[in-house]
Structures are given as C-alpha cells and as structure tokens.
Design a protein around this motif. Structure first.
Motif, PDB file in Angstrom:
ATOM      1  N   ALA A  96       0.988  -1.202  -0.152  1.00 42.16           N
ATOM      2  CA  ALA A  96       0.137   0.120  -0.051  1.00 42.16           C
ATOM      3  C   ALA A  96       0.814   1.237  -0.034  1.00 42.16           C
ATOM      4  O   ALA A  96       0.543   2.299  -0.753  1.00 42.16           O
ATOM      5  N   THR A  97       1.843   1.372   1.005  1.00 38.34           N
ATOM      6  CA  THR A  97       2.752   2.458   0.845  1.00 38.34           C
ATOM      7  C   THR A  97       3.526   2.764  -0.253  1.00 38.34           C
ATOM      8  O   THR A  97       3.869   3.750  -0.711  1.00 38.34           O
ATOM      9  N   ASN A  98       4.069   1.517  -0.934  1.00 34.98           N
ATOM     10  CA  ASN A  98       4.794   1.855  -2.060  1.00 34.98           C
ATOM     11  C   ASN A  98       3.864   2.072  -3.178  1.00 34.98           C
ATOM     12  O   ASN A  98       4.287   3.031  -4.100  1.00 34.98           O
ATOM     13  N   VAL A  99       2.799   1.522  -3.487  1.00 34.49           N
ATOM     14  CA  VAL A  99       1.816   1.758  -4.466  1.00 34.49           C
ATOM     15  C   VAL A  99       1.454   3.286  -4.452  1.00 34.49           C
ATOM     16  O   VAL A  99       1.498   4.056  -5.452  1.00 34.49           O
ATOM     17  N   GLY A 159      11.126   0.380   4.141  1.00 37.86           N
ATOM     18  CA  GLY A 159      11.050   0.129   2.970  1.00 37.86           C
ATOM     19  C   GLY A 159       9.777   0.443   2.498  1.00 37.86           C
ATOM     20  O   GLY A 159       9.133  -0.244   1.559  1.00 37.86           O
ATOM     21  N   CYS A 160       9.174   1.370   3.140  1.00 36.60           N
ATOM     22  CA  CYS A 160       7.709   1.875   2.661  1.00 36.60           C
ATOM     23  C   CYS A 160       7.482   2.411   1.383  1.00 36.60           C
ATOM     24  O   CYS A 160       6.601   2.402   0.472  1.00 36.60           O
ATOM     25  N   ILE A 161       8.667   2.857   0.940  1.00 36.27           N
ATOM     26  CA  ILE A 161       8.843   3.525  -0.607  1.00 36.27           C
ATOM     27  C   ILE A 161       9.958   3.354  -1.125  1.00 36.27           C
ATOM     28  O   ILE A 161      11.109   4.001  -0.540  1.00 36.27           O
ATOM     29  N   GLY A 162      10.247   2.567  -2.080  1.00 35.76           N
ATOM     30  CA  GLY A 162      11.343   2.135  -2.626  1.00 35.76           C
ATOM     31  C   GLY A 162      11.904   3.116  -3.532  1.00 35.76           C
ATOM     32  O   GLY A 162      10.977   3.419  -4.631  1.00 35.76           O
ATOM     33  N   ALA A 163      13.201   3.439  -3.874  1.00 38.35           N
ATOM     34  CA  ALA A 163      13.487   4.137  -4.937  1.00 38.35           C
ATOM     35  C   ALA A 163      13.425   3.711  -6.293  1.00 38.35           C
ATOM     36  O   ALA A 163      13.033   4.356  -7.417  1.00 38.35           O
ATOM     37  N   MET A 164      13.465   2.333  -6.434  1.00 44.49           N
ATOM     38  CA  MET A 164      13.356   1.749  -7.841  1.00 44.49           C
ATOM     39  C   MET A 164      12.025   1.862  -8.274  1.00 44.49           C
ATOM     40  O   MET A 164      11.687   2.012  -9.348  1.00 44.49           O
ATOM     41  N   ASN A 165      10.876   1.698  -7.321  1.00 50.45           N
ATOM     42  CA  ASN A 165       9.611   1.824  -7.483  1.00 50.45           C
ATOM     43  C   ASN A 165       9.109   3.021  -7.946  1.00 50.45           C
ATOM     44  O   ASN A 165       8.584   3.544  -8.774  1.00 50.45           O
ATOM     45  N   VAL A 166       9.960   4.042  -7.470  1.00 51.30           N
ATOM     46  CA  VAL A 166       9.554   5.589  -7.897  1.00 51.30           C
ATOM     47  C   VAL A 166      10.083   5.714  -9.281  1.00 51.30           C
ATOM     48  O   VAL A 166       9.464   6.268  -9.949  1.00 51.30           O
ATOM     49  N   LEU A 167      11.272   5.062  -9.571  1.00 43.79           N
ATOM     50  CA  LEU A 167      11.868   5.422 -10.987  1.00 43.79           C
ATOM     51  C   LEU A 167      11.036   4.616 -11.915  1.00 43.79           C
ATOM     52  O   LEU A 167      10.685   5.282 -13.020  1.00 43.79           O
ATOM     53  N   LEU A 168      10.438   3.550 -11.417  1.00 46.76           N
ATOM     54  CA  LEU A 168       9.717   2.932 -12.537  1.00 46.76           C
ATOM     55  C   LEU A 168       8.287   3.474 -12.729  1.00 46.76           C
ATOM     56  O   LEU A 168       7.965   3.799 -13.938  1.00 46.76           O
ATOM     57  N   MET A 169       7.722   4.218 -11.656  1.00 53.72           N
ATOM     58  CA  MET A 169       6.360   4.811 -12.087  1.00 53.72           C
ATOM     59  C   MET A 169       6.815   6.184 -12.737  1.00 53.72           C
ATOM     60  O   MET A 169       5.887   6.618 -13.867  1.00 53.72           O
ATOM     61  N   ILE A 212       4.000  -6.283  -6.963  1.00 52.36           N
ATOM     62  CA  ILE A 212       4.444  -7.556  -6.908  1.00 52.36           C
ATOM     63  C   ILE A 212       5.825  -7.586  -6.156  1.00 52.36           C
ATOM     64  O   ILE A 212       6.428  -8.366  -5.227  1.00 52.36           O
ATOM     65  N   PHE A 213       6.685  -6.544  -6.568  1.00 45.60           N
ATOM     66  CA  PHE A 213       8.051  -6.339  -6.098  1.00 45.60           C
ATOM     67  C   PHE A 213       7.997  -6.001  -4.842  1.00 45.60           C
ATOM     68  O   PHE A 213       8.863  -6.433  -3.796  1.00 45.60           O
ATOM     69  N   SER A 214       7.051  -5.064  -4.436  1.00 46.56           N
ATOM     70  CA  SER A 214       7.056  -4.890  -2.944  1.00 46.56           C
ATOM     71  C   SER A 214       6.429  -5.725  -2.163  1.00 46.56           C
ATOM     72  O   SER A 214       6.971  -6.190  -1.003  1.00 46.56           O
ATOM     73  N   PHE A 215       5.608  -6.576  -2.491  1.00 53.29           N
ATOM     74  CA  PHE A 215       5.117  -7.782  -1.790  1.00 53.29           C
ATOM     75  C   PHE A 215       6.140  -8.839  -1.703  1.00 53.29           C
ATOM     76  O   PHE A 215       6.436  -9.351  -0.409  1.00 53.29           O
ATOM     77  N   MET A 216       6.811  -9.093  -2.789  1.00 54.63           N
ATOM     78  CA  MET A 216       8.122 -10.191  -2.625  1.00 54.63           C
ATOM     79  C   MET A 216       9.333  -9.671  -1.800  1.00 54.63           C
ATOM     80  O   MET A 216       9.697 -10.547  -0.897  1.00 54.63           O
ATOM     81  N   GLY A 217       9.499  -8.522  -1.750  1.00 56.39           N
ATOM     82  CA  GLY A 217      10.537  -7.831  -1.003  1.00 56.39           C
ATOM     83  C   GLY A 217      10.256  -8.013   0.363  1.00 56.39           C
ATOM     84  O   GLY A 217      11.170  -8.260   1.236  1.00 56.39           O
ATOM     85  N   ALA A 218       8.965  -7.560   0.931  1.00 56.62           N
ATOM     86  CA  ALA A 218       8.698  -7.547   2.261  1.00 56.62           C
ATOM     87  C   ALA A 218       8.459  -8.897   2.747  1.00 56.62           C
ATOM     88  O   ALA A 218       8.814  -9.172   4.143  1.00 56.62           O
ATOM     89  N   TRP A 219       7.878  -9.941   1.971  1.00 57.31           N
ATOM     90  CA  TRP A 219       7.612 -11.202   2.519  1.00 57.31           C
ATOM     91  C   TRP A 219       9.000 -11.885   2.552  1.00 57.31           C
ATOM     92  O   TRP A 219       8.963 -12.754   3.478  1.00 57.31           O
ATOM     93  N   ASP A 220       9.697 -11.780   1.579  1.00 58.46           N
ATOM     94  CA  ASP A 220      10.902 -12.590   1.725  1.00 58.46           C
ATOM     95  C   ASP A 220      11.937 -12.044   2.841  1.00 58.46           C
ATOM     96  O   ASP A 220      13.128 -12.536   3.025  1.00 58.46           O
ATOM     97  N   ASP A 221      11.968 -10.785   3.050  1.00 63.59           N
ATOM     98  CA  ASP A 221      12.993 -10.002   3.958  1.00 63.59           C
ATOM     99  C   ASP A 221      13.326 -10.911   5.156  1.00 63.59           C
ATOM    100  O   ASP A 221      12.132 -11.250   5.769  1.00 63.59           O
ATOM    101  N   PHE A 222      14.370 -10.984   5.490  1.00 63.09           N
ATOM    102  CA  PHE A 222      14.735 -11.968   6.631  1.00 63.09           C
ATOM    103  C   PHE A 222      15.647 -11.238   7.660  1.00 63.09           C
ATOM    104  O   PHE A 222      15.405 -11.155   9.012  1.00 63.09           O
ATOM    105  N   LEU A 223      16.835 -10.380   7.074  1.00 60.59           N
ATOM    106  CA  LEU A 223      17.899  -9.729   8.000  1.00 60.59           C
ATOM    107  C   LEU A 223      17.214  -8.638   8.741  1.00 60.59           C
ATOM    108  O   LEU A 223      17.400  -8.731  10.066  1.00 60.59           O
ATOM    109  N   TRP A 224      16.383  -7.633   8.255  1.00 64.16           N
ATOM    110  CA  TRP A 224      15.997  -6.639   8.946  1.00 64.16           C
ATOM    111  C   TRP A 224      15.034  -6.732   9.826  1.00 64.16           C
ATOM    112  O   TRP A 224      15.088  -6.530  11.310  1.00 64.16           O
ATOM    113  N   PRO A 225      13.977  -7.717   9.651  1.00 63.75           N
ATOM    114  CA  PRO A 225      12.995  -8.318  10.796  1.00 63.75           C
ATOM    115  C   PRO A 225      13.843  -8.997  11.957  1.00 63.75           C
ATOM    116  O   PRO A 225      13.446  -8.889  13.005  1.00 63.75           O
TER     117      PRO A 225
END
Length: 288
Positions: A96-99, A159-169, A212-225
């Motif tokens: 939601a925050t990234n979109v 990770g609420c707003i990713g730089a890559m996502n901003v550039l994609l948009m 999709i990228f935001s969901f995958m990044g948050a779902w797979d993240d291990f180190l920060w949590p």
C-alpha cells in the motif's frame, strides 16, 4: 564481381526455421527446469512420509506415499499461522505505501515542473547504489529513538517507499502523451484530477509490477526483521521458519513444508496479477 550468397529457399528454409524454433523451445525448457526444479523438489520432500528415504540415489521426485504430516508438524513446532499473519500485515502495508507513495512521487518527477526536479531524480538514482547493509545501523538507531523497536511498524518503515519503484512509476508516467494532459487542463482539470483520472488508469501494469515487487521484498525479507524484532509474537514468517532447524535434529521434510508455506502466497499473488504484470512491459499506451 563476387557472387552474392543466396538465402536458403523452399524446404531448406522451412527446415532451418523449424530448427530455430526447436532450439528456442529447448532453451525455454532448460530455463524452466532450472527455475522450477528446486521448488518441485521441496514440494516433493514435504509430501514424503517419515519412512520414505529422501536421499535415494538416483533421486525420486514423486513420493511413494504422499502425506501432509510434515505440514502438521510445522504447526506443532512453531505458531506458523501467527507468523504468516504478521508477514501478511507487513507485506500488505508495504504494498500500500509503495503503490501510493511511488505513484505520487513518480508522477511529480515525470509531469510536474518544479525547482530541483533533476536533483530529486538524481537522489533516487543514487539511493539504488547504497546497499541495504550500509544503512541498517542508522535505521536501527532511528527506530530505537522513535521507540519503535520490536514492532511491525519498524519492519515496514524502511521499505515503505522504494527508490526503484519511484523510478519505475516515473518512466511509466513519462510515456503518457502530453497532449492528453493538455486537453484535460483545457477542460479545467486540476493536478489531482489529472493524476487520478488520466495518469493512474494508464499505468495499471506498472502499478502491478510495483505491487508484486513490494510484496515479494517484504515477504522474503529476513535480515531486517531478525534485527529489529526480539519478541516471538511479532516474528514474521521468514524469521519464524528459522526455528524449524533444531540444535540436535533437522527434519528436512518439515523444513521443506515450511518453505512451501512461505512460497505459496507469492505464487498466488503472481497468478492473480500476471496479466497486469506483463502488460507493464509496454506501459504508457492510453486507451479510449
């Protein structure tokens, strides 16, 4: 005068075309096996019973007596569904925050005229060059100063707003013809109306890619949590699955079952958004 090489015609040309098609399909099959092989092996291992040897030679993909006992053991060892729910909350918040945030920032960089726009774009590009590990200490100190450590909010914020996502948009919005927006201005549409009624409907594919990228990044993240969470009731699924590895025992069937539980939501999400995802490749076309 040198003789000009003639291109094969007739049956030779047909055979050459068939060989090219066959080689393409062979390459696709090889890539498919490399990409899906580990997942299929994990799925097979998770369905094998306790009496079935998972280290046979040659390997056996299909289980002789399929069973779901390993999935029940996962729930007995760890509160897996609580971890799943925590991961769902983190992933959906991240989507939601990234979109929303990336769409608004991308539109501003692509369509609005303001001082410092080029510098802002450069900052987003430079942000991609900084590895996450380099900023993790500062992020942890920030979360601690905000008294957010050991909360799911602390997991979402970095990770609420990713730089890559901003550039994609930004790239997607830049592909929209300016004539359409100029016509909306003539009709009296303000910036917000142009953003919501003209720009957003034209970039649904890129929005799906960002989701999709935001969901995958948050779902797979291990180190920060793992760093920011200390209470087990707040653990996400990736952190919680680590407890399936015992100190003196390691049941690979149970580990494989936990892996399948973690991967299943990603497959479901991609299956639901794949049409929009592939449409995002040629984003920018505006339909009447």
């Amino acid at each position: 005068m040198a003789a000009v090489a003639q291109r094969p015609t007739g049956p030779r040309r047909v055979r050459a075309r068939r060989w090219r098609v066959a080689l393409r399909y062979l390459a696709l099959v090889v890539v498919l096996l490399v990409m899906t092989g580990p997942f299929l092996w994990q799925l097979s291992t998770s369905l094998k019973g306790a009496t079935e040897d998972i280290y046979t030679s040659p390997p056996r993909l299909l289980p002789q007596h399929p069973t779901v006992d390993s999935y029940r053991h996962v729930a007995e060892i760890i509160p897996v569904w609580d971890f799943v729910w925590n991961s769902v909350k983190v992933a959906l918040s991240n989507v939601a925050t990234n979109v929303v945030g990336a769409a608004m920032a991308g539109y501003a960089l692509a369509r609005l005229r303001f001082r410092g726009r080029a510098a802002a774009k450069t900052v987003f590009v430079l942000a991609l060059l900084v590895p996450m590990e380099a900023t993790m200490l500062a992020q942890f100190a920030t979360m601690r100063s905000l008294d957010l450590n050991n909360t799911l909010v602390a997991v979402v914020l970095p990770g609420c707003i990713g730089a890559m996502n901003v550039l994609l948009m930004r790239n997607a919005f830049s592909a929209i013809p300016y004539e359409i927006e100029e016509a909306a201005i003539v009709d009296g549409a303000n910036v917000w109306q142009r953003f919501t009624r003209i720009a957003l409907p034209a970039v649904k594919g890129t929005l799906a890619v960002v989701a999709i990228f935001s969901f995958m990044g948050a779902w797979d993240d291990f180190l920060w949590p793992l760093i920011v969470l200390s209470d087990s009731e707040h653990f996400t699924l990736t952190v919680g699955l680590n407890y399936l590895h015992g100190t003196f025992s390691d049941n690979q069937r149970v580990v494989a079952a936990g892996t399948i539980i973690a991967v299943a939501p990603l497959i479901v999400m991609f299956a639901c958004l794949q049409r929009l995802f592939f449409r995002g490749v040629g984003e920018g076309a505006v339909k009447g």
